[in-house]
Design a protein around this motif. Structure first.
Motif, PDB file in Angstrom:
ATOM      1  N   GLN A 186       7.769  20.814  -3.248  1.00  0.00           N
ATOM      2  CA  GLN A 186       8.655  20.389  -2.167  1.00  0.00           C
ATOM      3  C   GLN A 186       7.919  19.457  -1.208  1.00  0.00           C
ATOM      4  O   GLN A 186       8.483  18.453  -0.740  1.00  0.00           O
ATOM      5  N   GLN A 187       6.667  19.765  -0.897  1.00  0.00           N
ATOM      6  CA  GLN A 187       5.884  18.910  -0.004  1.00  0.00           C
ATOM      7  C   GLN A 187       5.637  17.538  -0.627  1.00  0.00           C
ATOM      8  O   GLN A 187       5.641  16.529   0.082  1.00  0.00           O
ATOM      9  N   GLN A 188       5.453  17.510  -1.928  1.00  0.00           N
ATOM     10  CA  GLN A 188       5.271  16.230  -2.602  1.00  0.00           C
ATOM     11  C   GLN A 188       6.536  15.382  -2.515  1.00  0.00           C
ATOM     12  O   GLN A 188       6.470  14.170  -2.300  1.00  0.00           O
ATOM     13  N   GLN A 189       7.686  16.031  -2.636  1.00  0.00           N
ATOM     14  CA  GLN A 189       8.945  15.304  -2.471  1.00  0.00           C
ATOM     15  C   GLN A 189       9.114  14.830  -1.032  1.00  0.00           C
ATOM     16  O   GLN A 189       9.552  13.699  -0.785  1.00  0.00           O
ATOM     17  N   ASP A 190       8.756  15.703  -0.091  1.00  0.00           N
ATOM     18  CA  ASP A 190       8.836  15.334   1.323  1.00  0.00           C
ATOM     19  C   ASP A 190       7.917  14.152   1.621  1.00  0.00           C
ATOM     20  O   ASP A 190       8.281  13.250   2.384  1.00  0.00           O
ATOM     21  N   ASP A 243       0.826  -1.206   0.000  1.00  0.00           N
ATOM     22  CA  ASP A 243       0.000   0.000   0.000  1.00  0.00           C
ATOM     23  C   ASP A 243       0.858   1.253   0.000  1.00  0.00           C
ATOM     24  O   ASP A 243       0.502   2.257  -0.623  1.00  0.00           O
ATOM     25  N   LEU A 244       1.980   1.210   0.696  1.00  0.00           N
ATOM     26  CA  LEU A 244       2.886   2.359   0.680  1.00  0.00           C
ATOM     27  C   LEU A 244       3.394   2.620  -0.733  1.00  0.00           C
ATOM     28  O   LEU A 244       3.531   3.775  -1.157  1.00  0.00           O
ATOM     29  N   GLU A 245       3.656   1.539  -1.463  1.00  0.00           N
ATOM     30  CA  GLU A 245       4.112   1.694  -2.848  1.00  0.00           C
ATOM     31  C   GLU A 245       3.007   2.284  -3.718  1.00  0.00           C
ATOM     32  O   GLU A 245       3.253   3.186  -4.527  1.00  0.00           O
ATOM     33  N   VAL A 246       1.787   1.787  -3.549  1.00  0.00           N
ATOM     34  CA  VAL A 246       0.654   2.321  -4.314  1.00  0.00           C
ATOM     35  C   VAL A 246       0.431   3.792  -3.976  1.00  0.00           C
ATOM     36  O   VAL A 246       0.170   4.621  -4.858  1.00  0.00           O
ATOM     37  N   GLU A 247       0.525   4.107  -2.708  1.00  0.00           N
ATOM     38  CA  GLU A 247       0.331   5.496  -2.275  1.00  0.00           C
ATOM     39  C   GLU A 247       1.375   6.404  -2.907  1.00  0.00           C
ATOM     40  O   GLU A 247       1.090   7.548  -3.266  1.00  0.00           O
ATOM     41  N   GLY A 248       2.601   5.896  -3.042  1.00  0.00           N
ATOM     42  CA  GLY A 248       3.660   6.695  -3.637  1.00  0.00           C
ATOM     43  C   GLY A 248       3.455   6.941  -5.125  1.00  0.00           C
ATOM     44  O   GLY A 248       3.938   7.941  -5.672  1.00  0.00           O
ATOM     45  N   LEU A 249       2.723   6.019  -5.789  1.00  0.00           N
ATOM     46  CA  LEU A 249       2.461   6.155  -7.218  1.00  0.00           C
ATOM     47  C   LEU A 249       1.153   6.893  -7.514  1.00  0.00           C
ATOM     48  O   LEU A 249       0.855   7.181  -8.668  1.00  0.00           O
ATOM     49  N   ALA A 250       0.383   7.160  -6.464  1.00  0.00           N
ATOM     50  CA  ALA A 250      -0.911   7.811  -6.656  1.00  0.00           C
ATOM     51  C   ALA A 250      -0.732   9.248  -7.134  1.00  0.00           C
ATOM     52  O   ALA A 250       0.332   9.860  -6.971  1.00  0.00           O
ATOM     53  N   GLN A 266       7.004  11.752  -0.407  1.00  0.00           N
ATOM     54  CA  GLN A 266       7.626  10.535  -0.927  1.00  0.00           C
ATOM     55  C   GLN A 266       8.693  10.021   0.047  1.00  0.00           C
ATOM     56  O   GLN A 266       8.785   8.812   0.310  1.00  0.00           O
ATOM     57  N   GLN A 267       9.470  10.925   0.586  1.00  0.00           N
ATOM     58  CA  GLN A 267      10.511  10.537   1.538  1.00  0.00           C
ATOM     59  C   GLN A 267       9.896   9.971   2.822  1.00  0.00           C
ATOM     60  O   GLN A 267      10.420   9.011   3.405  1.00  0.00           O
ATOM     61  N   GLN A 268       8.777  10.552   3.245  1.00  0.00           N
ATOM     62  CA  GLN A 268       8.119  10.064   4.453  1.00  0.00           C
ATOM     63  C   GLN A 268       7.534   8.667   4.242  1.00  0.00           C
ATOM     64  O   GLN A 268       7.581   7.818   5.138  1.00  0.00           O
ATOM     65  N   LEU A 269       6.978   8.424   3.054  1.00  0.00           N
ATOM     66  CA  LEU A 269       6.475   7.081   2.735  1.00  0.00           C
ATOM     67  C   LEU A 269       7.627   6.073   2.736  1.00  0.00           C
ATOM     68  O   LEU A 269       7.485   4.951   3.244  1.00  0.00           O
ATOM     69  N   GLN A 270       8.764   6.463   2.199  1.00  0.00           N
ATOM     70  CA  GLN A 270       9.931   5.582   2.172  1.00  0.00           C
ATOM     71  C   GLN A 270      10.459   5.320   3.585  1.00  0.00           C
ATOM     72  O   GLN A 270      10.899   4.213   3.892  1.00  0.00           O
ATOM     73  N   ALA A 271      10.390   6.338   4.442  1.00  0.00           N
ATOM     74  CA  ALA A 271      10.846   6.162   5.823  1.00  0.00           C
ATOM     75  C   ALA A 271       9.979   5.146   6.559  1.00  0.00           C
ATOM     76  O   ALA A 271      10.490   4.295   7.295  1.00  0.00           O
ATOM     77  N   VAL A 272       8.666   5.231   6.353  1.00  0.00           N
ATOM     78  CA  VAL A 272       7.758   4.261   6.974  1.00  0.00           C
ATOM     79  C   VAL A 272       8.047   2.860   6.439  1.00  0.00           C
ATOM     80  O   VAL A 272       8.102   1.884   7.196  1.00  0.00           O
ATOM     81  N   ALA A 273       8.263   2.752   5.121  1.00  0.00           N
ATOM     82  CA  ALA A 273       8.555   1.455   4.517  1.00  0.00           C
ATOM     83  C   ALA A 273       9.836   0.857   5.100  1.00  0.00           C
ATOM     84  O   ALA A 273       9.905  -0.357   5.365  1.00  0.00           O
ATOM     85  N   GLY A 274      10.834   1.691   5.319  1.00  0.00           N
ATOM     86  CA  GLY A 274      12.078   1.203   5.912  1.00  0.00           C
ATOM     87  C   GLY A 274      11.868   0.641   7.306  1.00  0.00           C
ATOM     88  O   GLY A 274      12.427  -0.410   7.665  1.00  0.00           O
ATOM     89  N   THR A 275      11.055   1.320   8.107  1.00  0.00           N
ATOM     90  CA  THR A 275      10.765   0.839   9.458  1.00  0.00           C
ATOM     91  C   THR A 275       9.987  -0.471   9.409  1.00  0.00           C
ATOM     92  O   THR A 275      10.265  -1.404  10.187  1.00  0.00           O
TER      93      THR A 275
END
Length: 281
Positions: free
Chosen positions: A76-80, A60-67, A82-91
């Motif tokens: 800038q917020q859109q880039q942020d 779902d995190l991947e789908v959310e990132g592609l939405a 994406q980084q926040q979604l990746q941070a959650v995925a890493g955890t």
């Protein structure tokens, strides 16, 4: 959370008054089911089922990132985001590795950016207290058992504390701790918190849609039972009807249909954990 608190474990961060209240409760007379027991439901849950559920979170995190990006966000917020979604995925990926390896659970932290009225403000300290209380209770039980077979009370009191690890604590406590940690991990990301991101929303929506027919079947069956109940005014006749062989069969069918609502999607590793997975019967 300070480094000293993290090293001290859950007992160092949990509210002491709440831990004391939990320790005053009546605990089960038998040892809890824990994940280190080979072949047990608890072991399968922690090493297989929960990591599979986290697979759906990663998907779902991947789908959310592609939405399609929210038009109200700046570039800038859109880039942020994406980084926040990746941070959650890493955890999430780290948790998946920790569970079968029986690594230590980390004490939960209340995110600094969390609003004062957010439910996690109370849930996180309560979860920390529950883990600390169970650890102390299980350690005391272990010391009593060792003391019964030891000639020295000092040997019993010196017994090591039960580790706060994925396979050493009650499986249900571990599962609850997992979901609170997932929620707090998402809440640490400001843009995801503001958007109310739920990694299970797509699954729940798809499951609800697929389950509407089952819900209609249950409603129709219950309406029929109520009509039949009205026709049996006598208590003995009503009891005979409700618990008769014919009605038992109808109840079994009802429960089978109800399972479509309770278990809306499969969670078996290797079978794909997206929203299109057909519900089991």
């Amino acid at each position: 959370m300070t480094q000293q608190q993290q090293q001290g474990g859950f007992a160092a961060v949990a509210p002491t008054d709440l831990v004391s209240q939990l320790l005053q409760l009546t605990y089960p007379p038998v040892p809890p089911l824990i994940g280190r027991e080979p072949g047990s439901f608890a072991q399968e849950t922690i090493t297989t089922r929960l990591p599979a559920i986290l697979d759906t979170v990663l998907a779902d995190l991947e789908v959310e990132g592609l939405a399609t990006p929210d038009s109200s966000l700046t570039e800038q917020q859109q880039q942020d985001r994406q980084q926040q979604l990746q941070a959650v995925a890493g955890t999430v990926q780290q948790i998946q590795q920790d569970m079968p390896a029986d690594n230590l659970l980390l004490p939960l932290q209340v995110p600094d950016n969390l609003p004062a009225t957010h439910p996690l403000q109370g849930i996180i300290p309560a979860t920390n207290a529950a883990v600390a209380a169970w650890q102390q209770h299980m350690t005391e039980q272990q010391q009593q058992q060792q003391g019964a077979g030891s000639s020295s009370s000092s040997e019993a009191s010196a017994a090591a504390a039960v580790p706060c690890s994925w396979l050493q604590l009650p499986w249900l406590l571990v599962e609850c701790c997992l979901y609170v940690r997932l929620a707090s991990t998402i809440a640490q990301q400001p843009l995801l918190l503001a958007a109310g991101y739920d990694p299970f929303f797509r699954q729940k929506s798809a499951a609800l849609t697929k389950s509407m027919a089952a819900a209609a079947d249950i409603a129709a069956a219950l309406q029929n039972m109520l009509k039949q109940q009205q026709q049996h005014a006598d208590r003995q006749q009503l009891v005979s009807y409700l618990f008769g062989d014919d009605n038992k069969q109808r109840l079994y069918q009802l429960f089978q249909v109800g399972s479509l609502l309770v278990v809306p999607f499969k969670l078996v590793p290797g079978e794909g954990h997206d929203c299109t997975t057909e519900p089991p019967i």
